[in-house]
Design an enzyme around this catalytic site. Structure first.
Site, PDB file in Angstrom:
ATOM      1  N   ASP A   6       0.857  -1.188   0.000  1.00 37.34           N
ATOM      2  CA  ASP A   6       0.000   0.000   0.000  1.00 37.34           C
ATOM      3  C   ASP A   6       0.891   1.236   0.000  1.00 37.34           C
ATOM      4  O   ASP A   6       2.091   1.162   0.282  1.00 37.34           O
ATOM      5  CB  ASP A   6      -0.910   0.000   1.238  1.00 37.34           C
ATOM      6  CG  ASP A   6      -1.908   1.157   1.215  1.00 37.34           C
ATOM      7  OD1 ASP A   6      -2.705   1.229   0.264  1.00 37.34           O
ATOM      8  OD2 ASP A   6      -1.880   1.998   2.120  1.00 37.34           O
ATOM      9  N   SER A   7       0.256   2.381  -0.260  1.00 40.45           N
ATOM     10  CA  SER A   7       1.011   3.633  -0.239  1.00 40.45           C
ATOM     11  C   SER A   7       1.498   3.964   1.179  1.00 40.45           C
ATOM     12  O   SER A   7       2.444   4.728   1.327  1.00 40.45           O
ATOM     13  CB  SER A   7       0.133   4.776  -0.754  1.00 40.45           C
ATOM     14  OG  SER A   7      -1.002   4.935   0.079  1.00 40.45           O
ATOM     15  N   CYS A  69      -3.693  -1.100  -2.173  1.00 41.48           N
ATOM     16  CA  CYS A  69      -3.971   0.308  -2.440  1.00 41.48           C
ATOM     17  C   CYS A  69      -4.921   0.428  -3.647  1.00 41.48           C
ATOM     18  O   CYS A  69      -4.600  -0.067  -4.743  1.00 41.48           O
ATOM     19  CB  CYS A  69      -2.647   1.001  -2.752  1.00 41.48           C
ATOM     20  SG  CYS A  69      -2.817   2.740  -3.127  1.00 41.48           S
ATOM     21  N   GLU A 151      -4.757  10.166   8.468  1.00 42.52           N
ATOM     22  CA  GLU A 151      -3.335  10.047   8.843  1.00 42.52           C
ATOM     23  C   GLU A 151      -3.025  10.894  10.072  1.00 42.52           C
ATOM     24  O   GLU A 151      -2.194  10.534  10.898  1.00 42.52           O
ATOM     25  CB  GLU A 151      -2.447  10.510   7.688  1.00 42.52           C
ATOM     26  CG  GLU A 151      -2.586   9.616   6.498  1.00 42.52           C
ATOM     27  CD  GLU A 151      -1.267   9.145   5.936  1.00 42.52           C
ATOM     28  OE1 GLU A 151      -0.257   9.823   6.163  1.00 42.52           O
ATOM     29  OE2 GLU A 151      -1.276   8.107   5.269  1.00 42.52           O
ATOM     30  N   CYS A 181     -10.841   3.590  -0.858  1.00 38.18           N
ATOM     31  CA  CYS A 181      -9.501   3.985  -0.404  1.00 38.18           C
ATOM     32  C   CYS A 181      -9.256   3.286   0.925  1.00 38.18           C
ATOM     33  O   CYS A 181     -10.167   3.204   1.764  1.00 38.18           O
ATOM     34  CB  CYS A 181      -9.437   5.502  -0.221  1.00 38.18           C
ATOM     35  SG  CYS A 181      -7.931   6.086   0.589  1.00 38.18           S
TER      36      CYS A 181
HETATM   37  N1  DGL Z   1      -3.878   3.919  -0.049  1.00 37.21           N
HETATM   38  C1  DGL Z   1      -4.481   4.805  -1.013  1.00 37.21           C
HETATM   39  C2  DGL Z   1      -5.693   4.139  -1.666  1.00 37.21           C
HETATM   40  O1  DGL Z   1      -6.200   3.136  -1.178  1.00 37.21           O
HETATM   41  C3  DGL Z   1      -4.918   6.135  -0.436  1.00 37.21           C
HETATM   42  C4  DGL Z   1      -3.953   7.023   0.263  1.00 37.21           C
HETATM   43  C5  DGL Z   1      -2.974   7.801  -0.608  1.00 37.21           C
HETATM   44  O2  DGL Z   1      -3.391   8.766  -1.271  1.00 37.21           O
HETATM   45  O3  DGL Z   1      -1.816   7.410  -0.578  1.00 37.21           O
HETATM   46  O4  DGL Z   1      -6.149   4.606  -2.672  1.00 37.21           O
END
Ligand code: DGL
Length: 284
Positions: A6-7, A69, A151, A181
């Protein structure tokens, strides 16, 4: 071993149900928190970051990678599958978009709303996947303030409620709201209070875990060879600050994380091996 990417912290909300559903599997989680948020980045940058993250997880010994993600799943999944997991390869890469679309279509009476990042919305991937499954109407809304609010740990505040209300006002008439998300499950209490009565709010993470169990039962070579005697394990890797990742990550996973290992970034690339401590004298 299963890699989950994930990001940042958000994908831990997907990892939790996956670990619960597959207690005998070993997982490696990679959160690219040092380069998050991903949601407003260009497709080229996302492809580059995603390649680096997947390469690292493959190096760690993962034969199956879950792109948790939504932004990366929408923009880069097909590319990652073609590049690293072609049909003759022993590796597989799965995303969250198809399970998310399936869940929404199963639950909706006809009008699905989606909250997601800017890039997810602009990719139109959810529109395409839902259209393959049924004649549902879909209204999307990019919600770029929500991931940063989560966050910051502000999901229970008045600011979060105001932001959610503002975004939901652009989704009139929906009967189902899909959280597109990985950060948004932490906003479930405020979302459930704010949606009009009768609207179902769907966190796809538990369904992603169910879909993964079903996929592994159809691909048994990805199951542990002797599940009865195999205890599951978890390693967590992140770019960015590991102490911050451990603190915030616990909110997403619902329990304390194991020691978070740091991945260095060198000239815009994730280091392939832990960097050796510099030796010798520094001459100034
Ligand atoms: N983890 C990203 C998603 O599920 C969202 C958060 C980001 O913008 O990094 O789309």
């Amino acid at each position: 071993m299963i890699g989950v990417y994930d990001s940042g912290f958000g994908g831990l909300s997907v990892l939790g149900p996956c670990m619960q559903a597959l207690p005998h599997h070993s997982f490696v989680y990679l959160g690219d928190s040092g380069r998050a948020p991903y949601g407003g980045r260009s497709p080229d940058t996302l492809l580059d970051f995603a390649e680096q993250a997947v390469e690292r997880l493959l190096e760690e010994g993962c034969s199956l990678v879950i792109v948790a993600c939504h932004t990366v799943s929408c923009v880069a999944l097909r590319h990652l599958q073609q590049r690293y997991a072609a049909s003759d390869s022993p590796r597989r890469i799965l995303g969250v978009t198809i399970p998310g679309a399936e869940l929404a279509v199963q639950r909706s009476a006809g009008h699905i709303g989606i909250l997601a990042t800017e890039r997810t919305v602009r990719s139109s991937t959810y529109l395409t996947e839902i259209a393959k499954l049924g004649p549902h109407r879909v209204t999307q809304r990019a919600a770029p303030l929500l991931a940063p609010l989560v966050e910051e740990g502000w999901e229970g505040t008045e600011i979060a409620r105001l932001a959610v209300d503002r975004y939901l006002a652009d989704l009139p008439g929906i009967d189902t709201l899909l959280l597109g998300c990985t950060h948004y499950p932490l906003l479930l209490p405020v979302l459930q209070r704010s949606v009009p009565s009768g609207v179902h709010v769907l966190d796809p993470a538990p369904y992603v875990a169910e879909a993964l169990v079903s996929w592994i039962s159809r691909h048994p070579r990805f199951a542990p060879s002797d599940p009865a005697s195999t205890a599951g394990s978890l390693r967590v890797l992140c770019t960015g600050d590991p102490a911050r990742f451990a603190t915030h990550g616990a909110r997403f996973l619902g329990r304390a994380l194991p020691t978070v290992e740091h991945i260095a970034e060198v000239n815009g690339r994730l280091a392939h091996q832990p960097l050796a401590a510099p030796t010798g004298q520094i001459v100034r």
